[in-house]
Design a protein around this motif. Structure first.
Motif, short mmCIF file in Angstrom:
data_model
loop_
_atom_site.label_atom_id
_atom_site.label_comp_id
_atom_site.label_asym_id
_atom_site.label_seq_id
_atom_site.Cartn_x
_atom_site.Cartn_y
_atom_site.Cartn_z
N GLN A 29 -4.44 2.24 8.39
CA GLN A 29 -5.22 3.39 8.88
C GLN A 29 -6.02 3.01 10.13
OE1 GLN A 29 -7.50 4.61 5.50
NE2 GLN A 29 -5.71 5.36 4.41
N ASN A 41 -3.63 -0.66 3.12
CA ASN A 41 -3.77 0.72 3.58
C ASN A 41 -4.88 0.84 4.62
OD1 ASN A 41 -1.74 2.11 2.23
ND2 ASN A 41 -2.97 2.32 0.38
N SER A 87 -3.23 -3.70 -2.04
CA SER A 87 -2.77 -2.37 -1.66
C SER A 87 -3.85 -1.63 -0.85
CB SER A 87 -2.38 -1.57 -2.91
OG SER A 87 -1.92 -0.30 -2.54
N ASP A 88 -5.08 -1.60 -1.36
CA ASP A 88 -6.16 -0.92 -0.64
C ASP A 88 -6.45 -1.59 0.70
OD1 ASP A 88 -6.44 0.96 -2.65
OD2 ASP A 88 -8.11 -0.08 -3.62
N GLY A 121 0.81 -1.21 0.00
CA GLY A 121 0.00 0.00 0.00
C GLY A 121 0.84 1.26 0.00
N LYS A 122 0.28 2.31 -0.54
CA LYS A 122 1.03 3.57 -0.71
C LYS A 122 1.34 4.27 0.60
CE LYS A 122 -3.15 6.33 -1.48
NZ LYS A 122 -3.18 6.85 -0.13
N ASP A 123 0.59 3.99 1.66
CA ASP A 123 0.78 4.70 2.92
C ASP A 123 1.79 4.05 3.86
OD1 ASP A 123 -1.12 6.55 2.09
OD2 ASP A 123 -2.77 5.43 3.00
N HIS A 124 2.28 2.89 3.51
CA HIS A 124 3.24 2.20 4.38
C HIS A 124 4.61 2.84 4.28
CE1 HIS A 124 0.97 -1.40 5.71
NE2 HIS A 124 0.17 -0.96 4.76
#
Length: 103
Positions: A99, A95, A91-92, A46-49
């Motif tokens: 979160q 994330n 990925s979603d 995921g993009k937020d990791h």
């Protein structure tokens, strides 16, 4: 191996490689047995990791990641063989886990 931290340090820095024929990462750093997230984008975790996240996934559609910065880990077990569906969903999903539990 002297300690756990060494397991997620890059043992093969700067190597490009295809990841499961779905992602090409340049570079695609790996530690001893674990893929290191680093700055790879897109990425299955995921993009937020954070870049320090490391993990592994397998043909059976299962995966594990560890996020040392947030002190989180996630193991997901499935009975669906790995394929394009994973690239579309992981990925979603990851994330969302980050979160929900890093608050």
């Amino acid at each position: 191996m002297r300690n756990v931290e060494e397991r997620h340090l890059s043992s093969f820095p700067g190597q490009d490689r295809h990841l499961a024929r779905l992602w090409t990462q340049e570079p695609n750093d790996w530690g001893l047995g674990f893929e290191i997230r680093g700055t790879k984008n897109p990425h299955w975790t995921g993009k937020d990791h954070p870049a320090t996240t490391f993990g592994h996934f397998g043909q059976s559609g299962t995966f594990l990641w560890v996020d040392p910065e947030h002190r989180l880990a996630c193991v997901t077990l499935t009975d669906k063989a790995f394929g394009p569906w994973a690239a579309e969903r992981w990925s979603d999903y990851n994330n969302g886990v980050l979160q929900e539990f890093s608050r």
